[in-house]
Design a protein around this motif. Structure first.
Motif, short mmCIF file in Angstrom:
data_model
loop_
_atom_site.label_atom_id
_atom_site.label_comp_id
_atom_site.label_asym_id
_atom_site.label_seq_id
_atom_site.Cartn_x
_atom_site.Cartn_y
_atom_site.Cartn_z
N ASP A 252 3.10 -5.08 -16.13
CA ASP A 252 4.41 -5.25 -15.51
C ASP A 252 4.93 -3.92 -14.97
O ASP A 252 5.47 -3.85 -13.86
N ALA A 253 4.75 -2.86 -15.76
CA ALA A 253 5.18 -1.54 -15.31
C ALA A 253 4.36 -1.08 -14.12
O ALA A 253 4.88 -0.43 -13.20
N MET A 254 3.07 -1.41 -14.12
CA MET A 254 2.19 -1.04 -13.00
C MET A 254 2.66 -1.71 -11.71
O MET A 254 2.82 -1.05 -10.67
N TYR A 255 2.90 -3.01 -11.77
CA TYR A 255 3.35 -3.73 -10.57
C TYR A 255 4.69 -3.19 -10.09
O TYR A 255 4.92 -3.06 -8.88
N GLU A 256 5.59 -2.87 -11.01
CA GLU A 256 6.89 -2.36 -10.63
C GLU A 256 6.76 -1.00 -9.95
O GLU A 256 7.47 -0.69 -8.97
N SER A 257 5.85 -0.16 -10.42
CA SER A 257 5.65 1.15 -9.77
C SER A 257 5.11 0.98 -8.36
O SER A 257 5.49 1.72 -7.45
N TRP A 258 4.23 0.00 -8.16
CA TRP A 258 3.73 -0.27 -6.82
C TRP A 258 4.85 -0.77 -5.92
O TRP A 258 4.97 -0.37 -4.77
N ARG A 259 5.68 -1.67 -6.46
CA ARG A 259 6.76 -2.25 -5.66
C ARG A 259 7.70 -1.16 -5.16
O ARG A 259 8.09 -1.13 -3.98
N ARG A 260 8.09 -0.24 -6.04
CA ARG A 260 9.00 0.84 -5.63
C ARG A 260 8.34 1.74 -4.59
O ARG A 260 8.97 2.15 -3.62
N ALA A 261 7.07 2.05 -4.79
CA ALA A 261 6.38 2.94 -3.85
C ALA A 261 6.22 2.31 -2.48
O ALA A 261 6.23 3.01 -1.46
N LEU A 262 6.08 1.00 -2.43
CA LEU A 262 5.92 0.32 -1.15
C LEU A 262 7.16 0.37 -0.28
O LEU A 262 7.10 0.08 0.92
N ILE A 264 8.61 3.13 0.49
CA ILE A 264 8.54 4.40 1.20
C ILE A 264 7.89 4.16 2.57
O ILE A 264 6.84 3.52 2.65
N PRO A 265 8.48 4.62 3.66
CA PRO A 265 8.00 4.25 5.00
C PRO A 265 6.53 4.55 5.26
O PRO A 265 5.85 3.76 5.94
N GLN A 266 6.02 5.69 4.79
CA GLN A 266 4.62 6.02 5.08
C GLN A 266 3.63 5.11 4.35
O GLN A 266 2.47 5.02 4.74
N VAL A 267 4.08 4.45 3.30
CA VAL A 267 3.19 3.61 2.51
C VAL A 267 2.98 2.28 3.23
O VAL A 267 3.93 1.52 3.45
N ARG A 268 1.72 2.02 3.58
CA ARG A 268 1.39 0.87 4.43
C ARG A 268 0.67 -0.24 3.67
O ARG A 268 0.20 -1.19 4.28
N GLY A 269 0.58 -0.11 2.35
CA GLY A 269 -0.06 -1.18 1.60
C GLY A 269 -0.80 -0.69 0.38
O GLY A 269 -0.61 0.45 -0.09
N LEU A 270 -1.66 -1.54 -0.15
CA LEU A 270 -2.37 -1.32 -1.40
C LEU A 270 -3.87 -1.43 -1.20
O LEU A 270 -4.34 -2.29 -0.44
N VAL A 271 -4.63 -0.58 -1.87
CA VAL A 271 -6.08 -0.73 -1.93
C VAL A 271 -6.45 -0.65 -3.41
O VAL A 271 -6.48 0.42 -4.00
N ILE A 272 -6.67 -1.81 -4.01
CA ILE A 272 -6.75 -1.95 -5.46
C ILE A 272 -8.10 -2.55 -5.84
O ILE A 272 -8.59 -3.45 -5.17
N SER A 293 2.16 -10.37 -3.39
CA SER A 293 3.57 -10.71 -3.26
C SER A 293 4.45 -9.48 -3.13
O SER A 293 5.56 -9.55 -2.58
N LEU A 294 3.98 -8.34 -3.62
CA LEU A 294 4.76 -7.11 -3.57
C LEU A 294 4.91 -6.59 -2.13
O LEU A 294 5.80 -5.79 -1.85
N LEU A 295 4.02 -7.03 -1.24
CA LEU A 295 4.05 -6.54 0.14
C LEU A 295 5.21 -7.12 0.94
O LEU A 295 5.55 -6.59 2.00
N GLY A 296 5.79 -8.21 0.47
CA GLY A 296 6.96 -8.78 1.11
C GLY A 296 6.72 -9.29 2.52
O GLY A 296 7.58 -9.24 3.37
N ARG A 297 5.51 -9.79 2.78
CA ARG A 297 5.17 -10.26 4.12
C ARG A 297 5.70 -11.69 4.34
O ARG A 297 5.57 -12.52 3.47
#
Length: 297
Positions: A252-262, A264-272, A293-297
């Motif tokens: 849960d903490a991991m997903y939340e850290s990704w959500r907050r980082a996403l 930031i304008p320069q952040v264009r996605g995830l490679v996991i 779901s974190l990408l909000g598309r």
């Protein structure tokens, strides 16, 4: 080239097809439907599985989780089939197997290039290019290449890695292909290679990485999530993807850290990779769907 792709019925049939019809590998790559170029404007989700070629087999607390190729392929196929998964990052062996299975159709595919610094080896920081080169990425019809860039100012091998990485960036750029550079500030501590995951050290590594080559027109960064992420990301104007790491006991903490980082304008996605393929509880579909779901598309 044959008129159509010859696909194996199952993962267990890949070895037979490779033995009897090697051309099928080339056909699978050449004839696969490609990722639409205009989709690079949306937030991206890529699955990564280039760890085994560097001898890094651990995931989710299991030191040999990625050792069984049939199991790994099955998990990759399951993850790639989920809605919102845009692509794959891997070495040629996995890229070719997944192409044979049709799992890379319409996907953005990046070839992993320098895998020579084997985990735990005396030469671990000698990250020489033993996978794809720029010509091989182009010949396979991939969309770009990924470079690991571990920078240790105390290790002479870093200089060779920097030079090789710069030439790889140039080669990809000349072929109009993406160069995804994964920089780390690295030290050897108690005989083990450690990436220093702090904002100042990552900013130092980012600045070195984005200076590689004669042009950065097609360079993207792949960076870890660290404390003070906004400060760290202020170090670059390059489009950036977040990496996931090996995973841990607090999803849960991991997903939340990704959500907050996403945000930031320069952040264009995830490679996991490992955290999706070997999640806590073992549910690949749930892990991938939550991350997408974190990408909000």
């Amino acid at each position: 080239m044959s008129a159509e792709r010859r696909l194996p019925a199952a993962i267990s049939d890949i070895a037979e097809l490779r033995a009897t019809d090697p051309q099928a590998v080339h056909d699978a790559l050449a004839l696969r439907p490609r990722f639409p170029a205009d989709a690079l404007g949306r937030p991206l989700f890529l699955l990564a599985a280039d760890h085994p070629a560097r001898g890094a087999l651990a995931a989710g607390g299991d030191p040999g989780a990625m050792a069984d190729r049939h199991e790994l392929l099955a998990r990759c196929v399951e993850a790639l089939a989920r809605p919102g998964v845009d692509g794959f990052l891997g070495t040629a062996d996995l890229v070719e197997d997944l192409a044979l299975l049709g799992a890379l159709d319409h996907k953005l595919v990046l070839g992993s290039m320098n895998r020579g610094g084997l985990q735990g080896a005396a030469f671990e920081l000698d990250d020489r290019f033993t996978g794809y080169d720029a010509a091989g990425v182009a010949a396979a019809g991939l969309d770009g290449g990924k470079l690991l860039l571990r920078i240790d100012p105390r290790d002479p091998a870093t200089a060779r890695t920097l030079e090789s990485a710069a030439r790889a960036v140039d080669g990809l750029n000349e072929r109009r292909l993406m160069a995804l550079v994964e920089p780390f500030s690295t030290r050897v501590r108690n005989g083990r290679v450690r990436n220093i995951l702090t904002a100042p050290e990552q900013m130092w590594a980012n600045n070195i990485a984005q200076g590689l080559g004669g042009s950065t027109a097609r360079t993207w960064l792949k960076v870890p999530v660290v404390e003070d992420m906004e400060r760290m990301m202020a170090s670059t104007t390059l489009p950036t993807l977040l990496l996931g790491g090996e995973g841990g006991a607090r999803p849960d903490a991991m997903y939340e850290s990704w959500r907050r980082a996403l945000d930031i304008p320069q952040v264009r996605g995830l490679v996991i990779g490992r955290t999706m393929l070997f999640p806590e509880g073992g549910d690949v579909v749930a892990a991938v769907d939550t991350a997408v779901s974190l990408l909000g598309r």
